[in-house]
Design a protein around this motif. Structure first.
Motif, short mmCIF file in Angstrom:
data_model
loop_
_atom_site.label_atom_id
_atom_site.label_comp_id
_atom_site.label_asym_id
_atom_site.label_seq_id
_atom_site.Cartn_x
_atom_site.Cartn_y
_atom_site.Cartn_z
N MET A 1 0.84 -1.19 0.00
CA MET A 1 0.00 0.00 0.00
C MET A 1 0.88 1.25 0.00
SD MET A 1 -2.92 -1.04 2.78
CE MET A 1 -3.75 0.54 2.54
N PRO A 2 0.43 2.32 -0.65
CA PRO A 2 1.23 3.55 -0.66
C PRO A 2 1.20 4.23 0.71
CG PRO A 2 -0.88 3.90 -1.72
CD PRO A 2 -0.78 2.44 -1.45
N TRP A 3 2.25 4.98 0.99
CA TRP A 3 2.28 5.78 2.21
C TRP A 3 1.26 6.90 2.09
CZ3 TRP A 3 4.93 4.44 6.46
CH2 TRP A 3 5.93 3.48 6.32
N LYS A 4 0.64 7.26 3.19
CA LYS A 4 -0.33 8.34 3.21
C LYS A 4 0.22 9.51 4.02
CE LYS A 4 -4.31 5.23 2.88
NZ LYS A 4 -5.59 4.80 3.49
N THR A 5 -0.13 10.70 3.59
CA THR A 5 0.34 11.90 4.29
C THR A 5 -0.63 12.24 5.41
OG1 THR A 5 -0.76 13.19 2.58
CG2 THR A 5 1.61 12.83 2.33
N GLU A 6 -0.64 11.37 6.43
CA GLU A 6 -1.58 11.50 7.53
C GLU A 6 -0.86 11.26 8.85
OE1 GLU A 6 -4.45 8.47 6.68
OE2 GLU A 6 -5.26 9.50 4.92
N ASN A 7 -1.36 11.89 9.91
CA ASN A 7 -0.88 11.61 11.26
C ASN A 7 -2.07 11.62 12.21
OD1 ASN A 7 1.21 11.36 13.41
ND2 ASN A 7 0.35 13.31 14.05
N TYR A 8 -2.20 10.55 12.97
CA TYR A 8 -3.35 10.39 13.85
C TYR A 8 -3.00 10.53 15.34
CZ TYR A 8 -5.79 8.49 9.77
OH TYR A 8 -6.36 8.33 8.54
N HIS A 9 -1.79 10.94 15.65
CA HIS A 9 -1.36 10.95 17.06
C HIS A 9 -0.69 12.30 17.33
CE1 HIS A 9 0.15 8.15 20.51
NE2 HIS A 9 -0.15 9.36 20.95
N THR A 10 -1.47 13.20 17.93
CA THR A 10 -1.04 14.59 18.13
C THR A 10 -1.55 15.08 19.48
OG1 THR A 10 -1.43 14.87 15.75
CG2 THR A 10 -0.98 16.85 17.03
N HIS A 11 -0.66 15.72 20.25
CA HIS A 11 -1.01 16.21 21.59
C HIS A 11 -0.98 17.73 21.63
CE1 HIS A 11 -1.00 12.26 23.52
NE2 HIS A 11 0.03 11.97 22.73
N ILE A 190 3.37 2.01 14.89
CA ILE A 190 4.79 2.33 14.99
C ILE A 190 4.88 3.79 15.39
CG2 ILE A 190 6.98 2.54 13.76
CD1 ILE A 190 6.11 0.26 11.96
N ASN A 191 5.43 4.04 16.57
CA ASN A 191 5.36 5.36 17.19
C ASN A 191 6.71 6.06 17.11
OD1 ASN A 191 5.65 7.25 19.58
ND2 ASN A 191 3.46 6.79 19.70
N ILE A 224 -1.22 -8.14 9.68
CA ILE A 224 -1.83 -7.11 10.53
C ILE A 224 -1.69 -5.76 9.85
CG2 ILE A 224 -1.42 -8.36 12.69
CD1 ILE A 224 0.96 -6.50 13.19
N ALA A 225 -2.55 -4.84 10.24
CA ALA A 225 -2.47 -3.46 9.77
C ALA A 225 -1.59 -2.65 10.73
CB ALA A 225 -3.86 -2.84 9.69
N VAL A 226 -0.82 -1.74 10.16
CA VAL A 226 0.10 -0.92 10.94
C VAL A 226 -0.09 0.54 10.54
CG1 VAL A 226 2.52 -0.37 11.40
CG2 VAL A 226 1.80 -2.75 11.22
N VAL A 227 -0.14 1.42 11.53
CA VAL A 227 -0.20 2.85 11.28
C VAL A 227 1.07 3.48 11.87
CG1 VAL A 227 -1.58 3.24 13.38
CG2 VAL A 227 -1.55 4.97 11.58
N VAL A 228 1.68 4.37 11.10
CA VAL A 228 2.90 5.06 11.54
C VAL A 228 2.52 6.48 11.93
CG1 VAL A 228 5.24 5.74 10.93
CG2 VAL A 228 4.27 3.65 9.97
N ASN A 229 2.81 6.86 13.17
CA ASN A 229 2.42 8.18 13.67
C ASN A 229 3.59 8.92 14.31
OD1 ASN A 229 -0.41 8.36 13.10
ND2 ASN A 229 -0.78 6.84 14.70
N ALA A 230 3.48 10.24 14.29
CA ALA A 230 4.52 11.08 14.90
C ALA A 230 4.43 11.11 16.42
CB ALA A 230 4.41 12.51 14.36
N ASP A 231 3.24 10.93 16.98
CA ASP A 231 3.03 11.16 18.41
C ASP A 231 3.60 12.53 18.78
OD1 ASP A 231 2.44 10.97 21.08
OD2 ASP A 231 3.61 9.15 21.45
#
Length: 237
Positions: A1-11, A190-191, A224-231
């Motif tokens: 799957m292509p990388w997406k320009t998204e981030n779901y982990h933001t404080h 992956i954080n 499994i599905a993996v999401v990569v986030n910046a946190d």
């Protein structure tokens, strides 16, 4: 799957260990070419537990309002309303009824920073764990994953902060979590926050606290599905 320009982990500043507000992160996200930004501060809790690292209930309306305002100000960016949540069966109603239904949260992240241990709560970042504590973490992570409350699991490999060795115990616990992620069809994260933290000394030498590379090498064996986030804890993150 292509990388997406998204981030779901933001404080935001409300968690007391981050800086910046929603608008600051949206501006930074656009400058970095993101198309979607999920805001996911540490959830307020109705009993004010662990209050030193999360917003208060009184701040919850302002948090929601800041996200709603950012959606209006940055129409070129998809801004989602989320929370990073500690699991406890006592909070299930709050997460479902208050956050999901009443306040319209788009997603909730499950995370284990604290776990039940000998009648109290053990803190992940203040541990020097033995095998029994590692297995207690695994059991509590399984309960978090199985609860049905969360859309993905934050830093499942963060046990490496408190249990330093990579041995038969960590391999067994990792496989248990990975098998559960597959069976439950719940993504793991992956954080990248661990890449911005100081390294630690382990029996295998210096390494990042997380991502824990042997864990993710095992993960490659599972569907499994993996999401990569910046946190992100600062807008520049």
């Amino acid at each position: 799957m292509p990388w997406k320009t998204e981030n779901y982990h933001t404080h935001t500043f409300r968690c007391q260990h981050a800086s910046g507000d929603v608008e600051d992160y949206c501006q930074a996200a656009l400058e970095q070419g993101l198309t979607l930004l999920g805001i996911s501060d540490h959830s307020a809790l109705p009993d004010h537990r662990w209050s030193q690292v999360r917003m208060t209930m009184a701040q919850l309306p302002g948090y929601c309002a800041a996200i709603d305002a950012a959606r209006e100000k940055f129409p070129q960016l998809t801004v989602l309303k989320g929370m990073e949540c500690e699991y406890d069966p006592a909070y299930a109603g709050f997460y479902r009824e208050e956050l999901r239904e009443r306040r319209g949260f788009d997603y909730l992240i499950g995370a284990v920073h604290y776990l039940p241990w000998q009648g109290d709560w053990a803190e992940l970042y203040k541990g020097n764990w033995n095998a029994a504590q590692l297995h207690a973490y695994t059991d509590y992570m399984l309960a978090t994953m199985s609860s049905g409350l969360f859309d993905f699991i934050a830093h499942p490999d963060a046990f490496g902060v408190a249990y330093l060795d990579w041995d038969a115990e960590t391999q067994a616990c990792s496989r248990t979590l990975l098998q559960a992620a597959h069976a439950l069809d719940i993504p793991l994260e992956i954080n990248a926050y661990g890449l911005r933290k100081p390294e630690l000394e382990s029996p295998q030498g210096r390494r990042r606290k997380y991502p824990l590379l042997p864990f993710w090498a095992l993960a490659a064996e599972y569907d499994i599905a993996v999401v990569v986030n910046a946190d992100a804890h600062r807008p520049q993150d």
